[in-house]
Design an enzyme around this catalytic site. Structure first.
Site, PDB file in Angstrom:
ATOM      1  N   SER A 196       2.564   4.420 -14.395  1.00 19.75           N
ATOM      2  CA  SER A 196       2.402   4.912 -15.758  1.00 19.75           C
ATOM      3  C   SER A 196       2.406   6.428 -15.734  1.00 19.75           C
ATOM      4  O   SER A 196       2.533   7.043 -14.679  1.00 19.75           O
ATOM      5  CB  SER A 196       1.079   4.406 -16.337  1.00 19.75           C
ATOM      6  OG  SER A 196       0.014   5.074 -15.697  1.00 19.75           O
ATOM      7  N   LYS A 197       2.243   7.002 -16.919  1.00 16.40           N
ATOM      8  CA  LYS A 197       2.279   8.463 -17.054  1.00 16.40           C
ATOM      9  C   LYS A 197       1.292   9.159 -16.118  1.00 16.40           C
ATOM     10  O   LYS A 197       1.550  10.267 -15.675  1.00 16.40           O
ATOM     11  CB  LYS A 197       1.955   8.844 -18.497  1.00 16.40           C
ATOM     12  CG  LYS A 197       3.081   8.526 -19.452  1.00 16.40           C
ATOM     13  CD  LYS A 197       3.215   9.613 -20.511  1.00 16.40           C
ATOM     14  CE  LYS A 197       4.361   9.322 -21.461  1.00 16.40           C
ATOM     15  NZ  LYS A 197       4.016   8.246 -22.413  1.00 16.40           N
TER      16      LYS A 197
END
Ligand code: GLU
Length: 470
Positions: free
Chosen positions: A240-241
Site C-alpha cells: 500500500s501507499k
C-alpha cells in the site's frame, strides 16, 4: 484445435493503475502474446460512486506507457460495463425463464437480522432461500444454486480448490433497483467476450465458485482460471501507499524506464531459472502461467532500481534520448538541438544513474551554466593560485585547434607538467568551474560536449570568482 486464447484485464477505475494491477495486466498480455491470442481491456465501472473518467484515462495511459497494447477495448464502445446494461438484463431474463433464477422480496431489515444472528453464531451469513419457490414477479433476482455437492475451481496456479455448496448461497444477480451486481456482470462479460482464460488477482478466488455456478446456469462453458498472488511490502503486509510509490504513474514520474518496470513486474512471482533480465520478446516466448508462484511476492524497490540502472546503461542511445527528453524539460532545461550531441551527453551519464530523474540531475550542467560551486571545493580551489591556473588553462584551450577530447587533453596534460602538478589538480579545477561540482563524467568528455565557447566562458567566470574571493 482448441479455441484461440482470449484473455482480459478488467480494472475498476476507482483509482490509478497500481503495481498489482499492472502485473495482472502484464501476465494477461504475455499470455495472449505467447499464445498469439487476443488481449481485451474491459473497464469495470459499475460502481458509479467511485469510478471516474479521469481514472480511466490514467489507467489507459499507464498501460500504454508500459507498452501493454490491447486488441479490443476502449476507445471502441462496448467495453465499459456501464455501456452493457442491456446485455446483463437479457441474460438475467434468460436465467429467470429457465428457472435458474428467482425473485426475492425479503425486506432489508429481515436480511440484516439474519445477518446479525449468523454473526452471533460466528457463521458467515447465507441467504435462507426463503423466496425460492414463492413464484414472485418482482424484487431482487437471485441465482438458484444446487443445495448439495461442491464446485471445484481448477486453478492453473493453485490447483483444485473445492467450495462446498452448503457454504454458498443464492446470491443476488440483479438488485431490486434493477442494477446488476458485480459478480453477475463479470460472468456475462466474460462469456459474451468469449474469454478463455481468466487471469486475475487471488483476492477474487472466493468469487470464482459463485461465478462458475452462474456460467453453468447459463449453459456456458466455464473458462480456465488463474489467480495470481498479491504483492506485499517488505513487512509482508499487503502493498500500500505506506510502502512508498505503488502506482505505475509514480514510477514513471520517478524516471524508471517502462521496460525495466515490465521486466521487474514479470519477475515478481514468475521465474525462469535464475534469469533476471529479459527482453520483451524473451518474456513473450518464455512466459508460462504454470510457473507463477502460489505464494505472495514481495516488492523490492532495490531490485527495481537495479534493473532500472541496467536498462539505462544498456538501451540504445536514441531510445535513451527519447526517454530522457521529457525529464530534461520537466527540470526546466532544454536538450541541445543537435541530437547526436544530446545522445553523447547521456552516454557519459548513463553509467551512474538509477533513474532518469537522477540522470538529468547529475547532468544538469550540460544544459545550464552552474549557478553555484560546491562550497567546500570552492573554498579549497578558487584561490589566488586557482585563478592563475584557470587563466592559463583558458588561454591554452583558446588556442586548441579543435575542441575535442583529442584536441584538448594533450593541452591540459602539457600545462600540468609545465606547472609541476598532477593531472587531477587541473582536472578538479576545471570540473568545478564547468560543472559546479567535484564529481562528474570524465572532464575532457564534458569539456568537449559543452563546447569551446561555453567551456571557456565557464572557466573565465570561475576565474573571476576566484579573484574576487581571494
Ligand atoms: N475489476 C476487478 C478488479 O479490479 C477485476 C475483476 C476480474 O478480473 O474478474 O479487481
Amino acid at each position: 484445435m482448441a479455441a484461440p486464447v482470449r484473455v482480459r484485464f478488467a480494472p475498476s477505475p476507482t483509482g490509478h493503475l497500481h503495481v498489482g494491477g499492472a502485473r495482472t495486466a502484464l501476465f494477461n498480455w504475455l499470455f495472449a502474446r505467447h499464445h498469439r491470442g487476443a488481449f481485451v481491456l474491459r473497464i469495470e465501472d459499475t460502481d458509479s460512486s467511485r469510478s471516474t473518467d479521469e481514472n480511466i484515462v490514467a489507467i489507459v495511459d499507464a498501460l500504454g506507457w508500459l507498452g501493454l497494447d490491447w486488441d479490443e477495448g476502449p476507445p471502441t464502445a462496448g467495453y465499459r460495463q456501464t455501456e452493457r446494461f442491456a446485455i446483463y438484463r437479457e441474460h438475467a431474463q434468460r436465467l429467470l425463464t429457465a428457472g435458474r433464477a428467482y425473485y426475492c422480496d425479503c425486506p432489508p431489515e429481515l436480511l440484516d437480522r439474519e445477518r446479525a444472528a449468523a454473526q452471533q453464531r460466528k457463521e458467515t451469513f447465507r441467504y435462507s432461500g426463503r423466496c425460492r419457490d414463492r413464484g414472485l414477479t418482482a424484487g431482487a433476482l437471485r441465482l438458484r444454486i444446487p443445495t448439495e455437492g461442491a464446485t471445484v475451481v481448477n486453478d492453473l496456479i493453485h490447483g483444485s480448490v473445492t467450495f462446498e455448496h452448503s457454504q454458498l448461497d443464492d446470491w443476488i444477480l440483479v438488485r431490486t433497483d434493477g442494477t446488476p451486481t458485480y459478480n453477475f456482470c463479470v460472468v456475462v462479460d466474460d462469456v459474451t467476450m468469449r474469454i478463455t482464460h481468466v487471469i486475475r488477482g487471488d483476492d477474487h478466488l472466493s468469487n470464482t465458485p459463485k461465478q462458475i455456478l452462474c456460467y453453468e446456469a447459463l449453459d456456458y462453458a466455464v473458462p480456465e482460471f488463474a489467480h495470481v498472488s498479491l504483492i506485499m511490502g517488505k513487512d509482508h503486509s499487503r502493498l500500500s501507499k505506506r510502502h512508498g510509490a505503488t502506482s505505475v504513474q509514480a514510477f514513471r514520474d520517478a524516471g524508471i524506464p517502462p521496460d525495466a518496470l515490465v521486466n521487474y513486474l514479470a519477475r515478481l512471482g514468475w521465474s525462469h531459472g535464475d534469469q533476471e533480465v529479459f527482453s520483451r520478446a524473451e518474456l513473450v516466448e518464455l512466459f508460462d502461467i504454470k510457473n507463477v508462484a502460489t505464494s505472495a511476492a514481495v516488492f523490492d524497490s532495490t531490485k527495481l532500481e537495479w534493473l532500472s540502472q541496467h536498462y539505462l546503461k544498456t538501451m540504445e542511445g536514441p531510445k535513451l534520448a527519447e526517454l530522457a527528453e521529457p525529464f530534461v524539460r520537466a527540470a526546466g532545461l532544454a536538450p541541445p538541438e543537435d541530437r547526436a550531441r544530446f545522445i553523447r551527453m547521456l552516454d557519459t551519464l548513463r553509467e551512474r544513474a538509477k533513474t532518469l530523474v537522477e540522470l538529468v540531475e547529475q547532468g544538469r550542467f550540460y544544459f545550464e551554466r552552474p549557478t553555484a560551486y560546491e562550497p567546500k571545493a570552492a573554498h579549497k580551489l578558487l584561490t589566488v593560485e586557482g585563478a592563475r591556473r584557470l587563466g592559463l588553462m583558458t588561454e591554452r584551450l583558446e588556442a586548441a585547434s579543435e575542441f575535442t577530447v583529442a584536441g584538448i587533453e594533450p593541452i591540459v596534460r602539457a600545462l600540468t607538467e609545465e606547472l609541476g602538478l598532477k593531472l587531477v589538480d587541473l582536472a578538479q579545477l576545471a570540473r568545478l568551474a564547468v560543472t559546479g561540482r567535484t564529481a562528474s563524467p570524465p572532464i575532457f568528455d564534458v569539456l568537449a560536449l559543452i563546447g569551446r565557447d561555453e567551456s571557456l566562458a565557464r572557466l573565465r567566470r570561475a576565474r573571476e570568482v576566484a579573484e574576487r574571493s581571494a
